[in-house]
Scaffold this motif. Structure first.
Motif, mmCIF file in Angstrom:
data_model
loop_
_atom_site.group_PDB
_atom_site.id
_atom_site.type_symbol
_atom_site.label_atom_id
_atom_site.label_comp_id
_atom_site.label_asym_id
_atom_site.label_seq_id
_atom_site.Cartn_x
_atom_site.Cartn_y
_atom_site.Cartn_z
ATOM 1 N N THR A 121 41.550 12.107 27.890
ATOM 2 C CA THR A 121 41.426 10.728 27.439
ATOM 3 C C THR A 121 40.050 10.160 27.779
ATOM 4 O O THR A 121 39.429 9.487 26.960
ATOM 5 C CB THR A 121 42.517 9.879 28.107
ATOM 6 O OG1 THR A 121 43.742 10.596 28.019
ATOM 7 C CG2 THR A 121 42.673 8.554 27.416
ATOM 8 N N PHE A 122 39.578 10.443 28.988
ATOM 9 C CA PHE A 122 38.252 9.961 29.386
ATOM 10 C C PHE A 122 37.176 10.511 28.445
ATOM 11 O O PHE A 122 36.227 9.822 28.089
ATOM 12 C CB PHE A 122 37.947 10.371 30.827
ATOM 13 C CG PHE A 122 38.880 9.767 31.841
ATOM 14 C CD1 PHE A 122 39.044 8.383 31.905
ATOM 15 C CD2 PHE A 122 39.594 10.559 32.734
ATOM 16 C CE1 PHE A 122 39.900 7.811 32.846
ATOM 17 C CE2 PHE A 122 40.445 10.005 33.670
ATOM 18 C CZ PHE A 122 40.600 8.624 33.719
ATOM 19 N N THR A 125 37.587 11.516 25.270
ATOM 20 C CA THR A 125 37.695 10.867 23.959
ATOM 21 C C THR A 125 37.029 9.505 23.995
ATOM 22 O O THR A 125 36.302 9.111 23.082
ATOM 23 C CB THR A 125 39.185 10.694 23.580
ATOM 24 O OG1 THR A 125 39.795 11.968 23.621
ATOM 25 C CG2 THR A 125 39.343 10.094 22.200
ATOM 26 N N LYS A 126 37.287 8.800 25.089
ATOM 27 C CA LYS A 126 36.712 7.472 25.252
ATOM 28 C C LYS A 126 35.178 7.547 25.287
ATOM 29 O O LYS A 126 34.480 6.775 24.630
ATOM 30 C CB LYS A 126 37.216 6.898 26.577
ATOM 31 C CG LYS A 126 37.428 5.419 26.526
ATOM 32 C CD LYS A 126 38.089 4.976 27.793
ATOM 33 C CE LYS A 126 37.852 3.500 27.982
ATOM 34 N NZ LYS A 126 38.341 3.019 29.247
#
Lengths: 289, 417
Positions: free
Chosen positions: B226-227, B229-230
Motif C-alpha cells: 500500500t505504501f 502504491t501511494k
C-alpha cells in the motif's frame, strides 16, 4: 478510484495469509482448546522449507504448495504426539508455555542454520508482472494469492460441512461436550487436526515466500496480527477466522493508505470495537468467551 | 676501597646498561609501556540478530586478519608479540543498554584498549560515551549516525566507514544530478529512518530535485504494498527507501511485484550491504542504486584481500568487514609508531594522518571531529546476465572523492574537549 481498487486487492492479498493461517489456529483451538503460539513460527517454517527445497532439490512453487503443507502436517503430528497430548488435561498456561517455547526453539534453529539475512525465492514466471484491466494494473501474484486462498477456504468449508470427518471436527469444535455425549470419539481426531492446523500455517508461509522476506523472524509480527484476527472473528470459529482474516487485511491496507499515522493501531482499534460490541467476536459464541 | 669503588661503578654501569636497553626499544624494550603487558582489541557487535551477516562474527575474523598482517609486516620489530595481542568479542544484541554494559566489561574487566565495530546507532552512542568517560578508544565502523562526529563527538572516538550524511549525499545528490528529479521517500519511523529522511531531503533539494512525498512506515513491517502504491501514485522518478535488513527485502520484493520499475519509477536504497543483495538475489535488486563505502571487486588490491577473506570465512566481505580490518590495522600501526597503548598518544599519532589501505582510499583522519574520510562509490546492482561469479553483484558508477563525500568539518558541530 484506481488506487482504491489497488489498495483493495493488496488488502485482500495480505488478508489471504491471515485467513489461511487463522483458519489453522481456529481449528486447533476448537478441537484441542490449545492456543498455538507457535503458529507464527510454523508460518515461517513453511516459507523457509519452501526456499530450502527450491534451493536443494529444485522443487518449484506449485509443488511446494502441496509438499510443504504435507511435511508440516507430519511435523504437527509429531509435535502433538510428543508434547501437546500430555498437556491437554492441564491448565491452558502449560500449553502457552509449550507452544511459546516451541516457537522460540524453531526461530533460533532457523537463525543458526540459515542466518538472519533471509533466503532467496523465485516466483514462477507465470505469476510475475501485472494483469491489466483497462486503466487498472493489478499485480498478478496478489490476484493469484487471493483467488487461491478463497479456494482453499472454500475447500476446507466443504470438507467441514459435507463430510463425516468434517462434521465430527465441527461438532467437537462447536460443542465438544455434546459431541462426546453423542458418542463421538473426539480424541481420535485430535492428532490429525493439530497436524492439519500446522499444515495451514505452513501453506500461508509458502504463499508468502515469493512476496515477503524469508527470515527466521518473519512469523513474530505475523502472530500478533493473527491473534487480533482470531479475536475479531471469534475464538475457535472457522468462518469467523476466514472473514476476519480478509477484513483485517483490508483494514490494514486502507489504514496504511488513508490514515497513515494510525496504520499501526487500526487493526487493534477494530479489535477493541468488535470486542466492545460483541465480546465473543464477530462469529464467536457467548458461552465460550 | 678501590674494590668497593670498582664494584659500585660496575653496579651503576650495569644499571645504566639495563636502562639503556629498556629505552632502546625492540620487543623487550616496550615492556611496561603496555597496560597488562598486552594489547586487547574488543569487537562488539550483533552476533545473532539482523546485523549478524553484514558484520557479526566475520568482523572478528577481519580484525584477526589485521593482527596477522601487522605481525607479519613488522616481524621481530613489532612492539608487541603474537602472544601480547588479544582479540575479544561480545554480542550487544542491538540493545543500547546491553552495549553499554558489555563495553564497560570490556574496558574495565577485560582490559580492552579499543572497541571496534558496534553497529546500530543507539548502541554506538552508548559505547562512545563509555569510551569518552574512561579515556579508552572506540573506532566505530558499523553505525550510521553523524552524532558520533557531531554533537556527541569525543577525542577518543573515531568514525571509520560511513554515516547518514555520506549516504544521502552520495545517493541523493548523485541520482538527482543524473536526472532523478522527483522523489518519494519511504522510511521506517525510528531514529535512523527519520535521520536518513532528513539528510536525503536536504541533499536532494540542494541538488535541484524535489521530494514530493515522504511516507513513514511502522518498524518492523512486512507489507509495503500500500505504501508503494501511494508513493507511486504521483509518478515520481525515484522511490527512495530507507528501510534496512528484512524490511528492505520485503519492500524490494513488493516493489518488483507492483511492476514499478517497468513504469519508469526507479528505486534508490539509502543503506544497503552486499549481504542484502546476496540474500535476495540480483534479479530482485537489478538496477537499484545506492552508495557503497567499499566494494570487494573494485580493484586488484581489494579483490586479493577479499579472496583471503573468502578462504577464512566462506563468504565475500561487506564494506563493514573491510572497515573493521582497516580500523584494527591502523590502530596497530599507531601502537607500533608510539610504542604504547596509551590512548592519548595513539590519538595524537592518528590525528590528521593520511592513510591508504585496502579499505581507505585517499583516506584522512580528520583531527577536528575524528571523521575518517575516504573515497566512496555510487553503485548499481547488476542485471542477472552480467553476473559472472557468486558475489559479483555491483557496477561502480561513480567515485565520490573523499573531500566531497563527507560532511564538512564546520557543519559537523563537533566541539572536542
Amino acid at each position: 478510484m484506481n488506487d482504491f481498487l489497488q489498495y483493495t486487492i493488496q488488502g485482500l492479498a495480505a488478508g489471504s495469509f491471515y485467513a489461511i493461517a487463522a483458519l489453522g489456529l481456529a481449528v486447533i483451538f476448537g478441537v484441542l482448546g490449545v492456543v498455538n503460539f507457535a503458529h507464527g513460527a510454523c508460518y515461517m517454517l513453511g516459507a523457509v522449507v519452501a526456499a530450502v527445497l527450491l534451493d536443494v532439490t529444485g522443487l518449484n512453487f506449485w509443488w511446494a504448495l502441496l509438499v510443504v503443507p504435507l511435511l508440516l502436517f507430519g511435523f504437527g503430528v509429531v509435535v502433538e504426539r510428543l508434547f501437546v497430548q500430555w498437556l491437554l488435561r492441564l491448565e491452558p498456561l502449560y500449553n502457552f508455555l509449550l507452544t511459546f517455547g516451541l516457537s522460540l526453539f524453531l526461530v533460533d534453529l532457523v537463525k543458526r542454520r540459515y542466518g538472519v539475512s533471509g533466503l532467496p525465492y523465485e516466483r514462477p514466471e507465470i505469476l510475475t508482472g501485472q494483469l491489466t484491466l483497462g486503466a487498472l494494473r493489478l499485480p498478478t501474484y496478489q490476484v493469484f494469492v487471493f483467488l487461491f486462498s478463497v479456494l482453499v477456504c472454500l475447500a476446507v468449508w466443504l470438507v467441514m460441512t459435507r463430510t463425516r470427518v468434517g462434521m465430527i471436527v465441527r461438532a467437537a469444535t462447536e460443542r465438544p461436550d455434546v459431541a462426546r455425549a453423542l458418542g463421538v470419539n473426539v480424541g481420535r481426531w485430535v492428532t490429525p487436526v493439530f497436524g492439519f492446523g500446522i499444515a495451514l500455517a505452513g501453506l500461508a508461509g509458502v504463499l508468502a515466500a515469493p512476496f515477503r522476506a524469508i527470515t527466521a523472524d518473519m512469523g513474530s509480527s505475523f502472530i500478533i496480527i493473527l491473534f487480533a484476527v482470531v479475536v475479531i472473528g471469534g475464538l475457535g470459529s472457522i468462518v469467523g477466522a476466514v472473514v476476519a482474516g480478509f477484513l483485517v487485511g483490508l483494514v490494514e491496507a486502507f489504514g496504511q493508505a488513508y490514515a497513515q499515522n494510525f496504520s499501526q493501531i487500526v487493526i487493534f482499534v477494530l479489535m477493541a470495537v468488535v470486542v466492545l460490541l460483541r465480546p465473543a467476536g464477530l462469529f464467536g459464541r457467548e458461552e465460550r468467551a | 676501597m678501590t674494590k668497593k669503588l670498582a664494584g659500585g661503578a660496575a653496579a651503576v654501569m650495569s644499571g645504566a646498561l639495563l636502562l639503556g636497553a629498556c629505552a632502546g626499544g625492540g620487543p623487550a624494550g616496550a615492556e611496561g609501556a603496555f597496560t597488562d603487558d598486552k594489547i586487547v582489541i574488543g569487537v562488539l557487535n550483533d552476533q545473532s540478530g539482523v546485523y549478524k551477516d553484514l558484520s557479526g562474527p566475520n568482523s572478528v575474523k577481519a580484525v584477526e586478519m589485521a593482527v596477522a598482517d601487522y605481525l607479519e609486516k613488522y616481524g621481530d620489530d613489532a612492539v608487541v608479540t603474537e602472544e601480547q595481542i588479544e582479540v575479544i568479542t561480545a554480542d550487544h544484541q542491538n540493545e543500547p543498554d546491553v552495549a553499554n554494559t558489555k563495553a564497560q566489561e570490556m574496558y574495565d574487566r577485560k582490559g580492552a584498549d579499543i572497541i571496534l565495530d558496534v553497529p546500530a546507532s543507539s548502541a554506538a552512542l552508548a559505547v562512545a560515551s563509555q569510551a569518552d568517560q574512561k579515556k579508552k578508544l572506540h573506532f566505530n565502523i558499523g553505525a550510521a549516525t553523524t552524532e558520533l562526529t557531531g554533537a556527541q563527538c569525543s577525542p577518543y572516538v573515531f568514525h571509520w566507514a560511513y554515516d547518514t550524511y555520506m549516504l544521502a549525499n552520495g545517493t541523493g545528490r548523485t541520482v538527482t544530478e543524473n536526472g532523478g528529479k522527483d522523489w518519494q521517500i519511504i522510511y521506517p519511523d525510528y531514529a535512523f529512518g527519520q535521520d536518513m529522511e532528513k539528510s536525503f531531503t536536504e541533499a536532494i533539494d540542494e541538488a535541484g530535485g524535489t521530494v514530493s512525498g515522504s511516507i513513514a512506515t511502522p518498524f518492523p513491517n512486512d507489507n509495503f504494498s500500500t505504501f508503494l502504491t501511494k508513493a507511486a501514485s504521483g509518478q515520481p522518478d525515484v522511490i527512495g527507501t530507507m528501510q534496512a535488513g528484512g524490511d528492505l527485502i520485503n519492500l524490494v520484493k513488493q516493489y518488483n511485484e507492483a511492476g514499478l520499475r517497468d513504469q519508469g519509477i526507479s528505486l534508490a536504497v539509502g543503506l544497503m550491504f552486499i549481504t542484502d543483495i546476496h540474500s535476495l538475489g540480483v534479479d530482485q535488486f537489478e538496477g537499484t542504486t545506492f552508495t557503497d563505502a567499499w566494494y570487494w571487486d573494485m580493484d586488484e588490491e581489494s579483490r586479493a584481500w577479499a579472496d583471503r577473506f573468502l578462504e577464512e570465512t566462506g563468504s565475500r566481505p561487506s564494506f563493514a568487514h573491510a572497515g573493521n580490518y582497516s580500523a584494527a590495522l591502523q590502530y596497530l600501526e599507531a601502537v607500533q609508531a608510539t610504542e604504547t597503548d596509551d590512548a592519548d598518544k595513539v590519538v595524537e599519532n592518528l590525528d590528521g594522518k593520511e592513510v591508504e589501505d585496502v579499505f581507505l582510499r585517499n583516506g584522512k583522519i580528520r583531527a577536528e571531529d575524528h571523521r575518517v574520510i575516504h573515497d566512496v562509490y555510487l553503485a548499481e546492482v547488476k542485471a542477472p546476465d552480467e553476473v559472472s561469479e557468486e558475489w559479483d553483484y555491483q557496477n561502480i558508477l561513480n567515485t565520490i572523492p573523499a573531500e566531497e563525500a563527507f560532511q564538512p568539518v564546520d557543519e559537523a558541530g563537533c566541539e572536542m574537549g
